[in-house]
Write a protein that holds these residues in place. Structure first.
Motif, PDB file in Angstrom:
ATOM      1  N   GLN A  33      45.337  25.641  30.547  1.00 21.12           N
ATOM      2  CA  GLN A  33      44.642  24.331  31.078  1.00 21.12           C
ATOM      3  C   GLN A  33      45.968  23.228  30.913  1.00 21.12           C
ATOM      4  O   GLN A  33      46.064  22.479  31.671  1.00 21.12           O
ATOM      5  N   THR A  34      46.605  23.356  29.538  1.00 21.18           N
ATOM      6  CA  THR A  34      47.656  22.400  29.619  1.00 21.18           C
ATOM      7  C   THR A  34      48.829  22.549  30.681  1.00 21.18           C
ATOM      8  O   THR A  34      49.377  21.522  30.857  1.00 21.18           O
ATOM      9  N   ARG A  35      49.179  23.761  30.763  1.00 19.82           N
ATOM     10  CA  ARG A  35      50.259  23.907  31.827  1.00 19.82           C
ATOM     11  C   ARG A  35      49.985  23.559  33.149  1.00 19.82           C
ATOM     12  O   ARG A  35      50.740  22.962  33.998  1.00 19.82           O
ATOM     13  N   LYS A  38      49.934  19.504  32.999  1.00 19.42           N
ATOM     14  CA  LYS A  38      51.302  18.994  32.991  1.00 19.42           C
ATOM     15  C   LYS A  38      52.187  19.297  34.032  1.00 19.42           C
ATOM     16  O   LYS A  38      52.922  18.590  34.593  1.00 19.42           O
ATOM     17  N   ASP A  39      52.063  20.694  34.438  1.00 21.46           N
ATOM     18  CA  ASP A  39      53.151  21.112  35.511  1.00 21.46           C
ATOM     19  C   ASP A  39      52.794  21.132  36.955  1.00 21.46           C
ATOM     20  O   ASP A  39      53.461  21.148  37.595  1.00 21.46           O
ATOM     21  N   TRP A  40      51.487  20.845  36.945  1.00 15.73           N
ATOM     22  CA  TRP A  40      50.992  20.968  38.537  1.00 15.73           C
ATOM     23  C   TRP A  40      50.045  19.668  38.897  1.00 15.73           C
ATOM     24  O   TRP A  40      50.346  19.064  39.948  1.00 15.73           O
ATOM     25  N   PRO A  43      52.114  15.993  38.301  1.00 20.71           N
ATOM     26  CA  PRO A  43      53.032  15.795  39.335  1.00 20.71           C
ATOM     27  C   PRO A  43      52.428  15.992  40.722  1.00 20.71           C
ATOM     28  O   PRO A  43      52.965  15.080  41.716  1.00 20.71           O
ATOM     29  N   GLY A  44      51.574  16.475  40.895  1.00 17.50           N
ATOM     30  CA  GLY A  44      50.655  16.474  42.216  1.00 17.50           C
ATOM     31  C   GLY A  44      50.133  15.215  42.597  1.00 17.50           C
ATOM     32  O   GLY A  44      50.002  14.564  43.599  1.00 17.50           O
ATOM     33  N   MET A  45      49.501  14.455  41.522  1.00 17.06           N
ATOM     34  CA  MET A  45      48.817  13.269  41.613  1.00 17.06           C
ATOM     35  C   MET A  45      49.858  11.987  42.020  1.00 17.06           C
ATOM     36  O   MET A  45      49.579  11.377  42.742  1.00 17.06           O
ATOM     37  N   LEU A  46      51.006  12.338  41.092  1.00 21.07           N
ATOM     38  CA  LEU A  46      52.036  11.208  41.590  1.00 21.07           C
ATOM     39  C   LEU A  46      52.540  11.165  43.058  1.00 21.07           C
ATOM     40  O   LEU A  46      52.762  10.411  43.676  1.00 21.07           O
ATOM     41  N   LYS A  47      52.716  12.510  43.441  1.00 22.09           N
ATOM     42  CA  LYS A  47      53.105  12.593  44.911  1.00 22.09           C
ATOM     43  C   LYS A  47      52.138  12.018  45.770  1.00 22.09           C
ATOM     44  O   LYS A  47      52.589  11.225  46.854  1.00 22.09           O
ATOM     45  N   ILE A 225      44.550  21.365  43.467  1.00 25.63           N
ATOM     46  CA  ILE A 225      45.738  21.604  42.883  1.00 25.63           C
ATOM     47  C   ILE A 225      45.248  23.050  41.713  1.00 25.63           C
ATOM     48  O   ILE A 225      46.012  23.920  41.688  1.00 25.63           O
ATOM     49  N   VAL A 226      44.479  22.663  41.075  1.00 27.29           N
ATOM     50  CA  VAL A 226      43.953  23.787  40.034  1.00 27.29           C
ATOM     51  C   VAL A 226      43.656  25.036  40.807  1.00 27.29           C
ATOM     52  O   VAL A 226      44.094  25.871  40.242  1.00 27.29           O
ATOM     53  N   LYS A 227      42.798  24.925  41.933  1.00 28.44           N
ATOM     54  CA  LYS A 227      42.601  26.008  42.523  1.00 28.44           C
ATOM     55  C   LYS A 227      43.542  27.005  42.862  1.00 28.44           C
ATOM     56  O   LYS A 227      43.682  28.124  43.133  1.00 28.44           O
ATOM     57  N   ALA A 228      44.582  26.350  43.809  1.00 29.32           N
ATOM     58  CA  ALA A 228      45.749  26.797  44.400  1.00 29.32           C
ATOM     59  C   ALA A 228      46.835  27.392  42.881  1.00 29.32           C
ATOM     60  O   ALA A 228      47.572  28.472  43.487  1.00 29.32           O
ATOM     61  N   HIS A 229      46.605  27.062  41.926  1.00 31.14           N
ATOM     62  CA  HIS A 229      47.682  27.449  40.785  1.00 31.14           C
ATOM     63  C   HIS A 229      47.055  28.247  39.680  1.00 31.14           C
ATOM     64  O   HIS A 229      47.822  28.984  38.923  1.00 31.14           O
ATOM     65  N   GLU A 230      45.616  28.281  39.450  1.00 30.70           N
ATOM     66  CA  GLU A 230      45.172  28.638  38.320  1.00 30.70           C
ATOM     67  C   GLU A 230      45.388  30.014  38.021  1.00 30.70           C
ATOM     68  O   GLU A 230      45.618  30.572  36.933  1.00 30.70           O
TER      69      GLU A 230
END
Length: 247
Positions: A33-35, A38-40, A43-47, A225-230
């Motif tokens: 959850q933390t990664r 922080k990592d996805w 950054p995705g939101m800011l983009k 984003i979560v679905k793509a990387h979890e």
């Protein structure tokens, strides 16, 4: 032909590894959850914010925070809901996230409180009043409210223009007025020039609330984003948890 079959129920080593794996799953989930946050997600939101929002200010871009997960609480990606001064991002981004009609801004509430604008009206700024971010600066709004006698005062500080020499030098008391010019009602500024005096619109009043469509689907973007990387993040986190587990 010799066939060798090993299953989980009959393999002591596999059962031992499986037990270790199960014990480390809670830690791996917290780490995942933390990664992800922080990592996805951040950054995705800011983009997406840079792509979807109209000239977002540095304050807006710096308002996105991450709270790490623990066993007692999930990770959290959120907009800071309080600043020392000014309006927090989670308040003024509501229309971009949810759409719909916007509520009155602080500037408009001050005008309404002083009877300078009706409660059902909204003040729309003139284009040449906007800064590089498409907003009216706080200093400009305070100057206008001061000239109209509608500025907020507190802690012994008087923000409204008065008859004092210092205030007269600024000229705000005579510079701004509320009225109707050529059928348009709003806040106007008196301008002196070599060709004579003139007025220009500063804010024009609207009888209806401005409407907004959803341009920044915050929650949908985060979910995608979560679905793509979890899966990949969880696999790596579980591997780390097992590798660093105490024997």
């Amino acid at each position: 032909m010799f066939s060798l079959t090993i299953n989980a129920d009959s393999a002591p080593l596999y059962r031992e590894i499986s037990d270790l794996r199960n014990k480390q799953i809670p830690f791996a989930l917290v780490l995942t959850q933390t990664r992800l946050a922080k990592d996805w997600v951040k950054p995705g939101m800011l983009k997406v914010m840079r792509q979807r929002l109209d000239r977002p200010t540095p304050t807006t871009m710096n308002s996105l925070f991450v709270q790490s997960a623990t066993k007692a609480r999930p990770a959290k990606v959120y907009f800071k809901d309080a600043w020392t001064t000014g309006i927090p991002a989670d308040t003024y981004l509501q229309q971009a996230v949810q759409g719909g009609q916007r509520p009155h801004k602080r500037f408009e509430k001050s005008l309404i409180a002083q009877g300078l604008m009706k409660s059902g009206q909204f003040a729309l700024p003139a284009k040449d009043l906007l800064n590089q971010y498409g907003n009216v600066s706080r200093g400009t709004m305070i100057r206008i409210l001061s000239g109209l006698g509608a500025a907020e005062s507190g802690r012994g500080h008087q923000a409204n223009a008065t008859g004092s020499k210092r205030s007269q030098r600024k000229g705000n008391a005579n510079r701004y007025f509320v009225g109707s010019v050529e059928g348009s009602q709003g806040v106007w500024e008196r301008k002196a020039s070599a060709f004579g005096d003139a007025v220009r619109p500063v804010f024009i009043y609207s009888d209806g609330a401005p409407g907004y469509r959803v341009i920044f689907p915050f929650f949908k973007v985060a979910e995608n984003i979560v679905k793509a990387h979890e899966q990949a993040v969880f696999t790596a986190a579980l591997g780390q948890a097992i590798a660093t587990a105490r024997s």
